[in-house]
Enzyme design. Structure first.
Site: not given
Ligand code: F6P
Length: 343
Positions: A10, A70, A101, A123-125, A127, A160, A167-169, A265, A273-274
Site C-alpha cells: 500500500g 502487492r 512486513d 506502512t501507515i498502519d 505495525d 447524529r 484503516m490499520g488492518r 451513519r 488516509q494515505r
Molecule cells: O497496509 C496499509 C493499508 O492501507 C491497510 O491499512 C489496509 O487494510 C490495506 O492497506 C488496504 O489495502 P489495498 O490498498 O490493497 O486496498
C-alpha cells in the site's frame, strides 16, 4: 554500484521522500540509481524507469513515482529465478525495497538466497515491531484526526452518531491516534475490543443531555468481527483479506440505529488516509531513512534496514524486522479507556 529502488504494498505518504533521500545520497557517493516499477513485479519482469534529479518535487509528492503492487515473487512460478536474471542482465549491484512486513519478508528471503538487498520500513498502519514509528503513519493519523474534527460539525448539527471507519488492518494504531487526537467519544480497536453494549451506554449518556446529543465513534477496520464474515472475501498474494469488504462501520451504525434507535451513519475514510503530501514530520523521517539506506548499500551492509529507535536512526538486520507485528499496548490503550470513562 548500480542500485535499484522499488516500492511495494500500500502506498504511504513519504515514499517519494525516501526515494529522494536514497537517490541524493547514493549519487553523491558516486553510485547510479535506477527505479524499478510496480514493486517485485518490476524486479521480476525488468521494468525500470529513471529517478528524476528534480529532488524538490519528490520531497512533497504523495504516492510513489515508482508505482506499487502487492506481487509476491514466492507465489509466482519461477519468480525468484526471474529476479536473479534481472539482477544479472541489468548489472544490478543492490536493490533497496521500501515496504511493510510483506515486502521486508520477501527482501529478507531474497538476501538468504544471496541477493544483495536493503529494506526501508513503511506502512501507515505503524505495525512493524522493529521501528518505533513508520513513515506515513503521522500523516495518515493527522488526516484521520482532521476528518473526525470536521465530521463533528455535521454530527452535531444533525444530532447524529457518526461511526468513522479507519484503516490499520490488524493494528489499531491509526484508529487510536486519530480517535484521541480528534476527540472521538468511543474508540474500537482489534487489540482491546470493547463490547458494543459499552458503546451503546457511552452514546446513551451523551443523548441524555440535549447539548451533547451526537457522537463520533472511531472504529478500526480490523475491529472484532464474526470470522465467518471472512468466507468468500478475496485475498491478496500475501494472504490478506480485504477488510473494507466487511463494512464494520456500516455494521455498527446499523446496529445502533436498528437495535437502539440512534440516528447513526457510517463514514469510511478509506484511501484518503494515505493519499496526498506527507507532512513535515514524515518528510524528515523519510529523508533520514532514505539517506541511511543508501549508506548501508555503500558500505555493502546488506540484509539490513534503517529503523527509528527513540530519536535515532539505527541499522538493524532485516530478519529482526519481519513477522513481528507491533500491536497497541496497554499503556497507549489506557489513555483511550480513561477518555471513554472506562477507568
Ligand atoms: O497496509 C496499509 C493499508 O492501507 C491497510 O491499512 C489496509 O487494510 C490495506 O492497506 C488496504 O489495502 P489495498 O490498498 O490493497 O486496498
Amino acid at each position: 554500484m548500480k542500485i535499484g529502488i522499488l516500492t511495494s504494498g500500500g502506498d504511504t505518504p513519504g515514499m517519494n521522500a525516501v526515494i529522494r533521500g536514497i537517490a541524493l545520497r547514493a549519487r553523491d557517493l558516486g553510485h547510479e540509481v535506477i527505479g524499478i516499477k510496480y514493486g517485485w513485479k518490476g524486479l521480476m519482469e525488468g521494468l525500470f524507469m529513471e529517478i528524476p534529479y528534480d529532488y524538490d518535487e519528490l520531497l512533497s509528492k504523495g504516492g510513489t513515482i515508482l508505482y506499487s503492487s502487492r506481487t509476491n515473487p514466492y507465489k509466482r512460478e519461477g519468480g525468484v529465478e526471474q529476479i536473479r536474471e534481472t539482477f544479472e542482465k541489468n548489472g544490478l549491484d543492490a536493490v533497496i525495497a521500501i515496504g511493510g512486513d510483506d515486502t521486508l519478508g520477501v527482501a529478507n528471503k531474497l538476501t538468504q538466497e544471496g541477493l544483495p538487498m536493503v529494506g526501508v520500513p513503511k506502512t501507515i498502519d505503524n505495525d512493524l515491531d522493529a521501528t518505533d514509528y513508520t513513515f506515513g503513519f503521522n500523516t495518515a493519523y493527522s488526516i484521520a484526526a482532521e476528518s473526525i474534527d470536521k465530521l463533528k460539525t455535521t454530527a452535531k448539527s444533525h444530532g447524529r452518531v457518526l461511526v468513522v471507519e479507519v484503516m490499520g488492518r490488524h493494528a489499531g494504531w491509526l484508529t487510536l491516534y486519530a480517535g484521541v487526537a480528534g476527540g472521538a467519544h468511543a474508540i474500537l480497536i482489534p487489540e482491546f475490543p470493547i463490547n458494543l453494549e459499552v458503546v451503546v451506554s457511552i452514546v446513551k449518556k451523551r443523548y441524555e443531555n440535549p447539548d451533547t446529543s451526537w457522537a463520533i465513534i472511531a472504529v478500526s477496520e480490523g475491529y472484532e468481527f464474526d470470522k465467518k464474515d471472512l468466507e468468500g472475501i478475496e485475498t491478496d498474494e500475501f494472504g490478506h483479506v480485504r477488510l473494507d469488504k466487511l463494512k464494520i462501520g456500516e455494521q455498527i451504525a446499523e446496529y445502533l440505529s436498528k437495535e437502539h434507535g440512534f440516528p447513526a451513519r457510517a463514514v469510511v475514510l478509506g484511501y484518503l488516509q494515505r493519499s496526498g503530501s506527507p507532512n513535515p514530520y514524515d518528510r524528515i523521517l523519510s529523508t533520514r531513512l532514505g539517506i541511511t539506506a543508501a549508506e548501508l548499500v555503500h558500505e555493502k551492509k546488506f540484509a539490513m534496514m534503517p529503523s527509528l529507535r527513540g530519536t535515532k536512526i539505527v541499522p538493524i538486520p532485516l530478519s529482526d524486522a519481519v513477522d513481528k507485528l507491533k500491536l497497541v499496548d496497554e499503556e497507549h490503550w489506557s489513555v483511550a479507556k480513561k477518555l471513554m470513562g472506562l477507568g
